[in-house]
Each structure stands twice: as C-alpha cells, then as structure tokens.
Design a protein around this motif. Structure first.
Motif, PDB file in Angstrom:
ATOM      1  N   SER A 161       0.834  -1.207   0.000  1.00 57.46           N
ATOM      2  CA  SER A 161       0.000   0.000   0.000  1.00 57.46           C
ATOM      3  C   SER A 161       0.863   1.249   0.000  1.00 57.46           C
ATOM      4  CB  SER A 161      -0.931  -0.009   1.205  1.00 57.46           C
ATOM      5  OG  SER A 161      -0.214   0.193   2.397  1.00 57.46           O
ATOM      6  N   LYS A 162       1.999   1.186   0.655  1.00 53.17           N
ATOM      7  CA  LYS A 162       2.863   2.369   0.700  1.00 53.17           C
ATOM      8  C   LYS A 162       3.541   2.611  -0.642  1.00 53.17           C
ATOM      9  CE  LYS A 162       3.552   2.902   5.571  1.00 53.17           C
ATOM     10  NZ  LYS A 162       4.342   2.524   6.739  1.00 53.17           N
ATOM     11  N   ILE A 163       3.783   1.541  -1.378  1.00 53.83           N
ATOM     12  CA  ILE A 163       4.346   1.721  -2.714  1.00 53.83           C
ATOM     13  C   ILE A 163       3.329   2.399  -3.615  1.00 53.83           C
ATOM     14  CG2 ILE A 163       5.057   0.485  -4.801  1.00 53.83           C
ATOM     15  CD1 ILE A 163       6.390  -1.571  -2.927  1.00 53.83           C
ATOM     16  N   VAL A 164       2.070   1.946  -3.534  1.00 53.20           N
ATOM     17  CA  VAL A 164       1.009   2.551  -4.343  1.00 53.20           C
ATOM     18  C   VAL A 164       0.887   4.036  -4.004  1.00 53.20           C
ATOM     19  CG1 VAL A 164      -1.471   2.538  -4.782  1.00 53.20           C
ATOM     20  CG2 VAL A 164      -0.240   0.382  -4.604  1.00 53.20           C
ATOM     21  N   THR A 207      -0.637   2.225 -12.383  1.00 53.55           N
ATOM     22  CA  THR A 207      -1.322   3.143 -13.294  1.00 53.55           C
ATOM     23  C   THR A 207      -2.640   3.563 -12.677  1.00 53.55           C
ATOM     24  OG1 THR A 207      -0.411   1.751 -15.030  1.00 53.55           O
ATOM     25  CG2 THR A 207      -1.912   3.497 -15.695  1.00 53.55           C
ATOM     26  N   PHE A 208      -2.908   4.856 -12.702  1.00 51.08           N
ATOM     27  CA  PHE A 208      -4.129   5.388 -12.119  1.00 51.08           C
ATOM     28  C   PHE A 208      -4.935   6.048 -13.227  1.00 51.08           C
ATOM     29  CE2 PHE A 208      -6.733   8.375  -9.728  1.00 51.08           C
ATOM     30  CZ  PHE A 208      -7.076   7.654  -8.608  1.00 51.08           C
ATOM     31  N   ASN A 209      -6.214   5.730 -13.298  1.00 52.18           N
ATOM     32  CA  ASN A 209      -7.072   6.315 -14.317  1.00 52.18           C
ATOM     33  C   ASN A 209      -7.642   7.624 -13.777  1.00 52.18           C
ATOM     34  OD1 ASN A 209      -8.997   7.022 -16.139  1.00 52.18           O
ATOM     35  ND2 ASN A 209     -10.089   5.069 -16.115  1.00 52.18           N
ATOM     36  N   ASP A 210      -7.005   8.744 -14.127  1.00 52.15           N
ATOM     37  CA  ASP A 210      -7.437  10.038 -13.621  1.00 52.15           C
ATOM     38  C   ASP A 210      -8.440  10.655 -14.602  1.00 52.15           C
ATOM     39  OD1 ASP A 210      -7.773  12.365 -12.318  1.00 52.15           O
ATOM     40  OD2 ASP A 210      -5.709  13.074 -12.528  1.00 52.15           O
ATOM     41  N   HIS A 211      -9.700  10.358 -14.401  1.00 57.89           N
ATOM     42  CA  HIS A 211     -10.771  10.884 -15.248  1.00 57.89           C
ATOM     43  C   HIS A 211     -10.499  10.663 -16.738  1.00 57.89           C
ATOM     44  CE1 HIS A 211     -11.064  13.016 -11.422  1.00 57.89           C
ATOM     45  NE2 HIS A 211     -12.352  12.900 -11.605  1.00 57.89           N
ATOM     46  N   GLY A 212     -10.113   9.472 -17.073  1.00 55.22           N
ATOM     47  CA  GLY A 212      -9.908   9.137 -18.477  1.00 55.22           C
ATOM     48  C   GLY A 212      -8.463   9.252 -18.926  1.00 55.22           C
ATOM     49  N   THR A 213      -7.606   9.866 -18.118  1.00 56.61           N
ATOM     50  CA  THR A 213      -6.188   9.979 -18.482  1.00 56.61           C
ATOM     51  C   THR A 213      -5.376   9.004 -17.635  1.00 56.61           C
ATOM     52  OG1 THR A 213      -6.710  12.320 -18.407  1.00 56.61           O
ATOM     53  CG2 THR A 213      -4.437  11.709 -19.014  1.00 56.61           C
ATOM     54  N   PRO A 214      -4.711   8.047 -18.277  1.00 58.81           N
ATOM     55  CA  PRO A 214      -3.895   7.139 -17.465  1.00 58.81           C
ATOM     56  C   PRO A 214      -2.652   7.867 -16.936  1.00 58.81           C
ATOM     57  CG  PRO A 214      -4.126   6.374 -19.755  1.00 58.81           C
ATOM     58  CD  PRO A 214      -4.657   7.761 -19.706  1.00 58.81           C
ATOM     59  N   VAL A 215      -2.411   7.691 -15.647  1.00 67.56           N
ATOM     60  CA  VAL A 215      -1.256   8.340 -15.019  1.00 67.56           C
ATOM     61  C   VAL A 215      -0.318   7.249 -14.523  1.00 67.56           C
ATOM     62  CG1 VAL A 215      -0.512   9.865 -13.165  1.00 67.56           C
ATOM     63  CG2 VAL A 215      -2.719  10.240 -14.275  1.00 67.56           C
ATOM     64  N   ASP A 216       0.946   7.347 -14.903  1.00 71.24           N
ATOM     65  CA  ASP A 216       1.939   6.394 -14.397  1.00 71.24           C
ATOM     66  C   ASP A 216       2.434   6.908 -13.044  1.00 71.24           C
ATOM     67  OD1 ASP A 216       4.014   4.739 -13.826  1.00 71.24           O
ATOM     68  OD2 ASP A 216       4.863   4.756 -15.850  1.00 71.24           O
ATOM     69  N   VAL A 217       1.856   6.362 -11.984  1.00 69.74           N
ATOM     70  CA  VAL A 217       2.058   6.923 -10.646  1.00 69.74           C
ATOM     71  C   VAL A 217       3.531   6.898 -10.223  1.00 69.74           C
ATOM     72  CG1 VAL A 217       1.444   6.698  -8.218  1.00 69.74           C
ATOM     73  CG2 VAL A 217      -0.273   6.284  -9.975  1.00 69.74           C
ATOM     74  N   LEU A 218       4.228   5.803 -10.523  1.00 62.61           N
ATOM     75  CA  LEU A 218       5.599   5.671 -10.029  1.00 62.61           C
ATOM     76  C   LEU A 218       6.573   6.601 -10.754  1.00 62.61           C
ATOM     77  CD1 LEU A 218       5.928   1.843  -9.361  1.00 62.61           C
ATOM     78  CD2 LEU A 218       4.964   3.651  -7.953  1.00 62.61           C
ATOM     79  N   LYS A 219       6.145   7.197 -11.888  1.00 65.87           N
ATOM     80  CA  LYS A 219       7.051   8.078 -12.617  1.00 65.87           C
ATOM     81  C   LYS A 219       6.807   9.546 -12.297  1.00 65.87           C
ATOM     82  CE  LYS A 219       9.083   5.154 -15.717  1.00 65.87           C
ATOM     83  NZ  LYS A 219       8.152   4.039 -16.051  1.00 65.87           N
TER      84      LYS A 219
END
Lengths: 629, 332
Positions: free
Chosen positions: A365-368, A380-392
């Motif tokens: 959970s802390k990595i996420v 990867t997080f789906n931010d209102h239709g835009t995929p976001v690469d969280v770790l980058k």
C-alpha cells in the motif's frame, strides 16, 4: 467457603484523575472455581482490566481499592487471604503475585524487557518465588519453554525478545507466567495483538496447559469469538458494573441483557444475510457533503475505457541488508517483501486485501501511495480518463496527483499530531494544496466534521480529548478533505473495540456510497473484510495466493492458506468451536509446506490460475486443482 | 561484533584526517602569521626588527613553504608526537601543555563525577515522586542552577570560600605551591581549591541532567514491561533498578561523547574568571595571539577527545543494549 479459588465481592476501584475522582469499577462480584475458565467481557473502558490489576495489586499509582473484598483461597497453603486488604507492595502480596496468581498481557512486544534475555526474565520469576539455585532455576525455565512448545528451548533462554516473532514472544510470556505453577492465570487480551492463525495456536496452548497444570484462567477480552472457544463461564461488564453472568451456553443462547445483545449484533459474522448491516452500540449520524460534492470533478462519460481506477503490475520490493557500508553488503541479501504483485481496483468497488502481519500488505500500500519506492513494476491510475503512471510522477505533478489518492492509518493515536487542534489537522491538506481561503477552508472542515459524525463545536480541541473511534473518524475526515477518488485503508479498525469497529465500518460504507469512493481495504480480520469488500485478495509472504469475489472466496476457498485463515477465526458461537488441531505450528503460512499443486519453493513457481467467475488461485496449471486440494 | 568494532575503529581514521585539515585551515585563516603579529607588536613598542632573524625564523618554521607542505609537516610531526613549537612561550607545545593537561583532567573528571553523583539520585527521586513537594523543590533548584551564569556563581563561591574557609582566591592551589614540586601539602591544597570550580562548572550540567533523567524515566515507568516486572512479584526497588532505569540510561551513555570535550573547552570562561591553570584559558590566548601550533594542537586534542568519546559511548551502548549489538548489521 464454597471451594472457590477466587471470590470477588462488591469490588470498587477509584482513580484520582485530574478531572476528579473516577469510579472505574463499581461493585463487581464474581467467582472463579479451581481449574475453571471465567471470561470477563466488555469493551475498553468497561473496567475489566482494572479488575485484573486490583486482583494482582498492580493498580496504577493513582488508583486504589475503595471497597469490597477479593478473597483468594490458595489450594496450596489452604489459607484464605483478602487481597484487597493487603499492602500492595508488602511481602505477602508479592508472594502471591507471580507465584500463585500470574498474568499475561496483550502486547508481547512491549511487555517483555528488550534489554534482558528470555532466560534471564524467566529465571528471575522462578527465583523470586522458589528457593532454588541458579542452575535449577534455569532448568525449570527451559522445561517451561519446552512446555509452551518453543522449537529450541535451550537456545531460547539466551535470545532477546526482539529476536522472536510475536507468537513466540507471547509463548515466552506465558512460560514466564506459568513457571511457578500458579493456581490462577489472568490472561488480559492474550491474543488481541496477534494474527488469527497465531491466535488460534495460543488459545490452544492456553487450553492445553490449563489441563496439564490444573490451573484456573481468568480471561479478559472483548472478543466474543475467543470467549466462545475458551470460557466456561462468562461475566459481562459495562462501565464498571456486571451486566450479566452465567455459563457460556446460557450467555450465547439467551443473551438477556440488552448490552450483551447489542454487543453480539455489532460483531461481523460470516453468515450475515446479504445487505445486512451491523448494529453499532452507538451509531453516528453522517451529515452534509454538499461542498465536497461541488469540489469533485465529475467523471466524464467513457472515461472508464482508459482502464480500471488503479492498476498495479509486477510490483516487487526487496528490503536489503545494510546497503553500502565500508565493506559492502552481500548482493541479493535481505527479504523479499513484495514479490511480483499485480491487481486492479475498479472504480466504485471495495477491494479487500487480507494477510497476516509481515505478509507485505502495508509495504504494497505504501508503494502505491509513493511513500516507498518499488524495485520494479508499475502503478497506473485512471485520472478521469487519463492514465497516469504513478511511479514516474515527480515534483508538482506528484503533488497534484496526491489529491486523487489518500490514506487512513491503523493507529488512531500515532497518526494525529497531538500538538495540533482537530481543525488544523483536517484543514492541513487544504492548506498544503492551497485550496480556498481561510473562510472556505473553515466551511469545508466543518462539513467534514459533520460528515464523519463529529460535533463541529469540538474543532478547537486536541486529539487527546477524543476516544479511539473518534480519532479514527478525524483521520477519515482528513483523508476526505481533498475529495480523493481512492482511499487506501490500512487496518482502519484493528485498533478499535468491536462496538466502535461496527460504527466506523458502517460510516465507511455510507461514505463510499454517498461520495462514490473506491476503497483498497487492508485487514488481517477476515470477518471485517467480508463485511466491507466486494472482492478479496489473499496475500502470503509477499505474493497474492487467491483472489475472488467475496461470496465465492468464503463459500469455496481453494488455496490451503485461505482455508487455514478461515478456519482460524474464532466465531462467537459455542456450537462452532475452532478446529484447533488443524493449525499446527504455523505450517499453514509456509509456502514450501503447502501441498501440491500449491507448493512454492525453489523448484515450484505456480502462477495465478483463473477458475472462473473472477476466482484466481496460485497453483500449478497442469494439475487439476480440485481433486488434489 | 568484532566486525563492527574494526569498522568503527577504521572509520575514525578518515574522520580525524578530515578534522585535521579543517583545523589547519582554521588556524591559517586569519591574515598573516605569528611572525607578522610579532613584528607589529615589536614595532609598536619601538623595537627594531632584525630582518635576518625573521627570515631565519620563517625558514625554520616553514612559513615560506606552500600551504599543503606546511600541513603535511604539521601532520607528520603530530604522528610522531611532536606537536610543534609555541612561539608565545618559546617552548615545544608538549612542554607548555603538559602539566595543565593533567590538572584539566583532574578538574574534568571531578566535575563528571559530581554531575552524575548529584543528578542521578535527584533525577530518580523526582521521577518516582512526580508532582510531590520534593519533586517541585528539586525542580526549582535545578532551574536555578540552569539559569545562573556560571562566572557569577564562580565569583560568589570564591568569595564565600575565602571568607568561610580562608581558601586563597583563584587558581587550583595555594600560591606558595605553584612552582613547588608535588607534595602531600600541594595535593591537599588542590583538593581544597577543587570543589569551587567543580561545583561551578558542573551546576548547569547537573541541572540539565536531572531534568533529562526525570523525563526519560517517567517515559519508561509506565511501560508494560515494568508492569510485568511488578506482576512477577519483584520488590519495587529492584523492579526500578533492573528495568526502567536501565532503559533510561541509554541517552546518557550516548552523551559521553559530548561530555569529554565539553568539559575541557566549555569551562574556558570559568577558568579565566577563576584563573585556573587548566587548558581553557591557554586555548583562548593562543587563538588571540596566532600561536598557531599551540592552538592547532588544542583543537586537534578536542577533536580526538570527541571522536574517542563517541567511540566509547558507541561501545558502551552496544554492550548494554542487545538491540544495538545484535541487529547492528540489519536494516529495517
């Protein structure tokens, strides 16, 4: 007398607190017969632990016995003493304490001294009460460690508590309490801090030793499942008074007192009807949410095409041995905390993550959350239709992204700054993200307070004036301040009493509904996860071993580890006792000891296999899972 | 454990080297050197300066060489036990410092003992009798000790010692013993004079330590393992000694590293006020007059003390706390 080992008559205990005299125990009476088990049940603050402290003469400095008698009829000396009348530090009381009456505590981590070996601490107990030489005392200590099933008792004498696991520490604690063969053992929440499988082992151990040594047990707990499994008689306490007492069968079959009935309704069970809600003892009203809704960016149509809300792929994290250093560290050393974990959380669902302590669920959970760095993998997080690469993400982008995902911690005491008012705590996320002006923030904070059912008049108070459940609600309000889409809840109720637990769980359910939130719900408590989650992942030793929709997982668990977890949960029903023999010595959480086709060791690396209906299990593909398992 | 010991000792070498570079830079930082200070001083007194002699001096001390060579010469000398030459005293540094070092050690050691001997009983009493009348009284006394400027206390105590006991003002011994060889009388005189500086230098430290011990112990007293000890039937006194007190000691042990140099250098002002023949005032003078080797040796001495002190406290911690000893190699 009537042959009772311990008779408590009209016991009254008072505390001298800054706000005045507190009557913690108000006229409690009960008895314990030799060799029997009596459970003292109640939520925190009911005075059950205070009763045990009074019996042992170890009340805190500001507490004193104000009335009543505690008669202890020692079978060894055939003398009856009134403990309430003894000087608590005098020789007669000290002889009883630890010699004839012993206690084990909830926290095996902190109730042993970290600076002394297990052997030293047990031998000390022996030599205080028995006139033996050091050598004999050591032998006695080693025998006792063997009795509590220490793998290598002779070596265990020279280990320090921090070198042992939680379960072994509790065993050492039990050995220390029993080494003088007391007539009465007081077990104060003996398994509350332990994992379910370890809990089942410790309960079995206490039961076995009780039969072996013929001692009586006074069990103090808030867990009705433990009571149903261990106790013969039950005494229910509430606010310093006895509400009800009787035999276990009576109490569970016909709970008479409304308090006990309510307590039973507040515990999550596996056989709850679909849609059935827990009934907390004191429910909270969640109100408002208008401003929060305005702050929410609407979910654009078709945005779900960009994927699930959260997608985790191939996350691996290894905790290294001391890095760098003058002579360098061995390559590949350290422990694999998270091993190639992939999963997805759909928008609007609650994904439960279950596993024992140390299985890697918090690391994951802390990595996420970007509080820890993964060795490999992607989020990867789906931010209102835009995929976001969280770790980058980095810098301003990461800061802006943090509004989308928030965290609720396990410990309601440690996670709130004691030097900030509740207002400042809840407003802090808004300040950090420069949202609104002072007046707007004040409005938002008030709304959040109402939303978690707290009184807005208490905003100027500091965390210490709130109870555990209230603090946890403050933590939830803080997490909601930025109006996130995803909430990661890391054991949000495991530090709370059952009655409070039901309250917070219901609040979380309602908030999810009202605000359209998505949860990643982490817990070691299967019944709680069962109540909350739509889908459940089971994790062991850094790997996901089984994932399934809730109903499927509990109706038809495939993996031996999931089955072990399920069978280890004590249910508040005497008719369904724990199958204690099945849970021998922690083999269930050792991947190398799992039967084929589930075995994981150097030769076997089974993948996750789909068994239909969204039910995945880690097993070797070539085998027909059902037959062998 | 042995690996830890070796690594710990080896790490001290680069640390000390780095400190020696910094020290050397610091003593070279002021413009000019001892000779220019000397020239200015002689000229202001109207004395003539013999250029030939200056050049000779410059050459002997290597002032005409590049900076890094000067540093290496200084460093090599120190390794051989030659700390250079004090211009001010016209003597080798070792001879100048010699006697003073021993007296400083005596004062420091007595001060440390005083601090511990007074603060421990008081701190333990304060913690176990929290909010009692005795706790409040001792706390007040402690704050007074913290707040009183030590040079003021020094003057007051010197006056009182002189009026009540007829002790001579200033110094560590009666004037008649100053250049006399060591004798029983001289030792007694030192002891007679010692208590004033020890009390003065130690008061602030004592007060601070009482407060810290009280706070540390209070934190530990309510820990579950203390309740466990009582539940075993351990008498209260033994339960206090064996468990919480030992836990509360850790911060003090890790403080030894700071204690050593602090007592040596921190007492400089008091030593000046009381004209003690210790090293503090000498360090001050040498820095003022750019007596660079003397100042450099002092600074290095303090640095070595710090490094050794930290080493000792690390070892003591490892010996006393198994968590440090046994989990030293692992990370969380």
């Amino acid at each position: 007398m009537s042959g009772n080992l311990l008779t408590v008559e009209d016991l009254k205990v008072q505390f001298q607190a800054p706000e005045g005299l507190v009557h913690a125990v108000r006229g409690v009476s009960f008895r314990v017969r030799p060799g029997s088990t009596v459970a003292l049940v109640g939520e925190s603050g009911s005075g059950k632990s205070v009763v045990s402290q009074a019996i042992l003469g170890i009340l805190p400095r500001n507490g004193r016995i104000a009335g009543g008698r505690i008669l202890f009829d020692d079978p060894a000396s055939r003398r009856m003493v009134d403990i309430a009348a003894l000087d608590r530090d005098g020789q007669p009381m000290r002889d009883l304490r630890g010699g004839r009456i012993s206690i084990i505590f909830q926290e095996p981590m902190t109730s042993l001294s970290p600076l002394h070996t297990i052997g030293n601490q047990i031998v000390e107990a022996v030599r205080l009460h028995r006139d033996v030489r050091p050598k004999e005392a050591r032998d006695l200590a080693r025998d006792m460690l063997a009795r509590v099933r220490f793998p290598d008792p002779a070596r265990a004498l020279d280990t320090y508590p921090f070198e042992l696991s939680g379960g072994l520490r509790q065993r050492a604690m039990i050995a220390m309490a029993l080494v003088c063969r007391p007539a009465l053992l007081i077990a104060d929440e003996p398994t509350t801090a332990l994992d379910v499988t370890i809990q089942a082992q410790i309960l079995k151990l206490i039961k076995d030793l009780q039969a072996e040594l013929g001692m009586a047990v006074l069990l103090i707990t808030h867990d009705l499942g433990v009571v149903a499994n261990l106790a013969e008689e039950v005494v229910v306490m509430y606010r310093g008074e006895v509400m009800e007492s009787g035999t276990r069968e009576d109490i569970f079959a016909n709970p008479g007192h409304p308090y006990l009935k309510a307590l039973l309704r507040a515990v999550p069970r596996f056989d709850m009807a679909p849609g059935e809600r827990l009934v907390p003892l004191r429910s909270v009203r969640s109100e408002g949410g208008r401003l929060l809704e305005q702050a929410r960016t609407p979910w654009p149509p078709g945005a779900d095409a960009a994927g699930p809300l959260l997608k985790v792929e191939g996350i691996t994290k290894r905790y290294g041995a001391r890095g760098g250093g003058w002579f360098g560290a061995k390559a590949g050393a350290g422990t694999l905390a998270v091993d190639d974990v992939s999963f997805a959380v759909k928008r609007g669902e609650c994904l439960g993550l279950v596993g024992e302590s140390g299985c890697g669920k918090t690391t994951l959970s802390k990595i996420v959350l970007r509080a820890l760095t993964a060795d490999s993998g992607s989020v990867t997080f789906n931010d209102h239709g835009t995929p976001v690469d969280v770790l980058k993400l980095s810098g301003g982008e990461l800061e802006a992204f943090r509004r989308r995902m928030q965290f609720v911690f396990q410990d309601p005491f440690g996670s709130l700054n004691p030097r900030m008012t509740v207002f400042d705590i809840i407003a802090e996320p808004l300040v950090i993200h420069r949202i609104g002006d002072a007046a707007e923030r004040a409005e938002r904070v008030k709304e959040l307070m109402a939303l978690v059912g707290l009184d807005v008049r208490h905003l100027k108070r500091y965390p210490h004036s709130f109870s555990g459940g209230q603090r946890q609600r403050i933590g939830i309000a803080r997490a909601l301040a930025l109006r996130p889409d995803l909430l990661i809840l890391d054991e949000p109720v495991s530090a709370l009493d059952v009655s409070i637990q039901a309250q917070v769980l219901n609040l979380l359910k309602d908030l999810k509904e009202r605000l359209g939130l998505t949860y990643l719900f982490i817990s070691h408590n299967l019944a709680v996860v069962d109540y909350m989650a739509d889908r459940i992942m089971v994790m062991c030793r850094g790997r996901i071993v089984e994932t399934a929709p809730r109903e499927l997982l509990f109706r038809d668990p495939l993996h031996p580890y999931t089955r072990a977890l399920l069978s280890a949960v004590p249910e508040p029903d005497p008719a369904r006792p724990l199958a204690l023999t099945e849970l021998e010595e922690g083999r269930s959480s050792n991947p190398a000891a799992w039967p084929e086709p589930f075995t994981i060791d150097d030769q076997h690396h089974p993948p996750l296999v789909h068994r239909g209906g969204g039910h995945w299990v880690r097993a070797d593909l070539d085998m027909t899972t059902r037959e062998v398992a | 454990m042995l690996g830890y010991l070796i690594r710990r000792v080896l790490i001290m070498i680069p640390t000390l080297l780095a400190i020696s570079v910094i020290t050397f830079v610091i003593i070279q930082l002021p413009p000019g050197d001892y000779l220019t200070t000397l020239v200015v001083e002689m000229q202001s007194r109207g004395e003539s300066v013999d250029q030939g002699r200056l050049a000779l001096l410059r050459e002997t001390y290597g002032f005409d060489r590049p900076m890094h060579e000067q540093y290496l010469i200084w460093l090599a000398g120190m390794l051989r036990g030659d700390f250079g030459y004090s211009f001010e005293y016209n003597l080798p540094v070792a001879d100048v410092v010699g006697d003073r070092l021993w007296l400083t050690a005596v004062v420091s050691f007595a001060t440390i003992i005083f601090v511990y001997a007074v603060s421990f009983p008081i701190g333990i009493y304060s913690a176990t009798h929290q909010y009692s009348a005795g706790d409040y009284a001792l706390t007040l006394l402690g704050f007074l000790g913290l707040a009183t400027p030590s040079f003021l206390l020094a003057l007051v105590l010197l006056y009182l010692a002189n009026v009540w006991f007829g002790t001579s003002i200033g110094g560590l011994m009666d004037p008649k013993y100053v250049d006399a060889p060591w004798s029983l009388g001289k030792i007694l005189s030192v002891i007679e004079h010692l208590w004033v500086p020890v009390v003065v230098i130690g008061t602030a430290g004592t007060a601070a330590m009482i407060r810290r011990l009280r706070a540390n112990l209070l934190d530990e007293l309510d820990k579950p393992y203390v309740v466990t000890a009582r539940a075993k039937g351990l008498p209260p006194g033994r339960a206090l000694w064996k468990y919480p007190l030992r836990m509360a000691l850790n911060p003090f042990i890790s403080d030894i590293g700071n204690l050593l140099p602090q007592v040596v250098s921190g007492a400089a002002i008091v030593s000046v006020v009381m004209s003690l023949p210790t090293t503090g005032p000498m360090l001050l003078d040498s820095l003022r007059s750019q007596d660079m080797y003397l100042a450099g040796s002092f600074l290095m001495f303090l640095a070595v003390l710090t490094v050794i002190g930290v080493f000792i406290s690390d070892l003591a911690l490892a010996a006393l706390d198994p968590r440090i000893r046994l989990s030293g190699g692992a990370t969380r």
